[in-house]
Motif scaffolding. Sequence first.
Motif, short mmCIF file in Angstrom:
data_model
loop_
_atom_site.label_atom_id
_atom_site.label_comp_id
_atom_site.label_asym_id
_atom_site.label_seq_id
_atom_site.Cartn_x
_atom_site.Cartn_y
_atom_site.Cartn_z
N ALA A 67 36.29 89.23 25.41
CA ALA A 67 36.93 89.43 24.11
C ALA A 67 36.53 88.33 23.14
N ASP A 68 36.30 88.72 21.89
CA ASP A 68 36.13 87.73 20.83
C ASP A 68 37.49 87.43 20.25
N VAL A 69 37.76 86.13 20.05
CA VAL A 69 39.03 85.72 19.46
C VAL A 69 38.69 84.95 18.18
N PRO A 70 38.44 85.71 17.10
CA PRO A 70 37.93 85.07 15.88
C PRO A 70 38.84 83.97 15.34
N GLN A 71 40.16 84.18 15.46
CA GLN A 71 41.07 83.16 14.90
C GLN A 71 40.97 81.83 15.65
N GLU A 72 40.45 81.85 16.87
CA GLU A 72 40.26 80.59 17.60
C GLU A 72 38.80 80.21 17.68
N GLY A 73 37.93 81.09 17.18
CA GLY A 73 36.51 80.77 17.15
C GLY A 73 35.86 80.74 18.52
N VAL A 74 36.34 81.58 19.43
CA VAL A 74 35.78 81.59 20.79
C VAL A 74 35.56 83.02 21.29
N ARG A 75 34.66 83.13 22.24
CA ARG A 75 34.52 84.34 23.05
C ARG A 75 35.01 83.98 24.45
N VAL A 76 35.77 84.89 25.06
CA VAL A 76 36.37 84.60 26.36
C VAL A 76 36.07 85.73 27.34
N ILE B 24 40.16 83.38 36.26
CA ILE B 24 39.25 82.37 35.72
C ILE B 24 38.83 82.85 34.35
N GLU B 25 38.93 81.99 33.36
CA GLU B 25 38.55 82.34 32.00
C GLU B 25 37.38 81.47 31.58
N ILE B 26 36.31 82.11 31.14
CA ILE B 26 35.15 81.36 30.64
C ILE B 26 35.21 81.41 29.12
N VAL B 27 35.30 80.25 28.51
CA VAL B 27 35.47 80.14 27.06
C VAL B 27 34.18 79.60 26.45
N VAL B 28 33.64 80.34 25.47
CA VAL B 28 32.41 79.91 24.80
C VAL B 28 32.70 79.80 23.30
N PRO B 29 32.64 78.57 22.76
CA PRO B 29 32.91 78.39 21.33
C PRO B 29 31.88 79.13 20.49
N GLN B 30 32.35 79.75 19.40
CA GLN B 30 31.47 80.45 18.48
C GLN B 30 31.33 79.69 17.16
N ARG B 31 32.13 78.67 16.99
CA ARG B 31 32.05 77.84 15.78
C ARG B 31 32.17 76.38 16.21
N LEU B 32 31.68 75.47 15.35
CA LEU B 32 31.68 74.05 15.70
C LEU B 32 32.99 73.36 15.35
N ASP B 33 33.81 73.99 14.49
CA ASP B 33 35.01 73.31 13.98
C ASP B 33 36.25 73.63 14.80
N GLY C 61 38.61 72.81 18.53
CA GLY C 61 38.86 71.79 19.54
C GLY C 61 38.00 72.00 20.76
N VAL C 62 37.82 73.24 21.16
CA VAL C 62 37.06 73.51 22.38
C VAL C 62 35.57 73.22 22.16
#
Lengths: 140, 140
Positions: free
Chosen positions: A36-45, A55-64, A66-67
């Motif tokens: 799932a893309d979670v645009p409000q958190e800027g991550v794909r999970v 197990i959740e793999i979190v990949v940041p989609q933006r640089l700004d 926390g993750v």
Amino acid sequence: MARVVRVAHLALVHEDMDVALRFWRDGLGIAVARVADVPQEGVRVAFLPVGDDEIEIVVPQRLDTGVARFLAKRGPGMHHVCLEVDDLDAMLARLRGQGVELINETPRVSPDGRRYAFIHPRSAGGVLVELYEARADTTA
Amino acid sequence: MARVVRVAHLALVHEDMDVALRFWRDGLGIAVARVADVPQEGVRVAFLPVGDDEIEIVVPQRLDTGVARFLAKRGPGMHHVCLEVDDLDAMLARLRGQGVELINETPRVSPDGRRYAFIHPRSAGGVLVELYEARADTTA
């Protein structure tokens, strides 16, 4: 007394979902339930259920985010552990009373309606800990 | 096909057991099942069952151990995640075939008879992963 019911998920951070899935999905053979893309958190999970946990793999989609900063500073690896509690308000009150530093002083609510709060690693032995509460409709 | 059955435990490393227990036991209220010295590995370990899993707090007692070096380098925090598999030999063979770097090329055996092997974080998205096999007497 508020108590921890189970380990809900273990979140890992990585810079590349395909590379991460090559190990967790293709290597270990753990099926991916959904991505799932979670645009409000800027991550794909990606969510990979294992027994009673996930197990959740979190990949940041933006640089700004926390993750993204965590990834830039520490590299890929474990990000946080999420514990399910039966009474989040009571748990947070007890922790606060013991001087534990909370990142979220009051619970936040996820898009799917779960209440959660993070504890600062400074107060949790260097571990970023998320607490979340089972939804009322699953515990009633 | 060999598969991951569950998350068996999550191991945390800390320099001071009392400080660590102040959060995990006194703060979160997770009962300690037992504390054990493991002289052959140079560590003291506290076991805190949570649901179907276990949180293990590992405190190095000597400086010449891998876990002591990990603590010196990265500070307290998450150390490794242990996944239970149904067939360790088959899982290691598959991982080896995919070029995954194993720390233990052949399984080791713990004092209580469990067979286990560690995967190098380089091949596992930065996560130190332990695989272990349920004992025959519990799966027969």
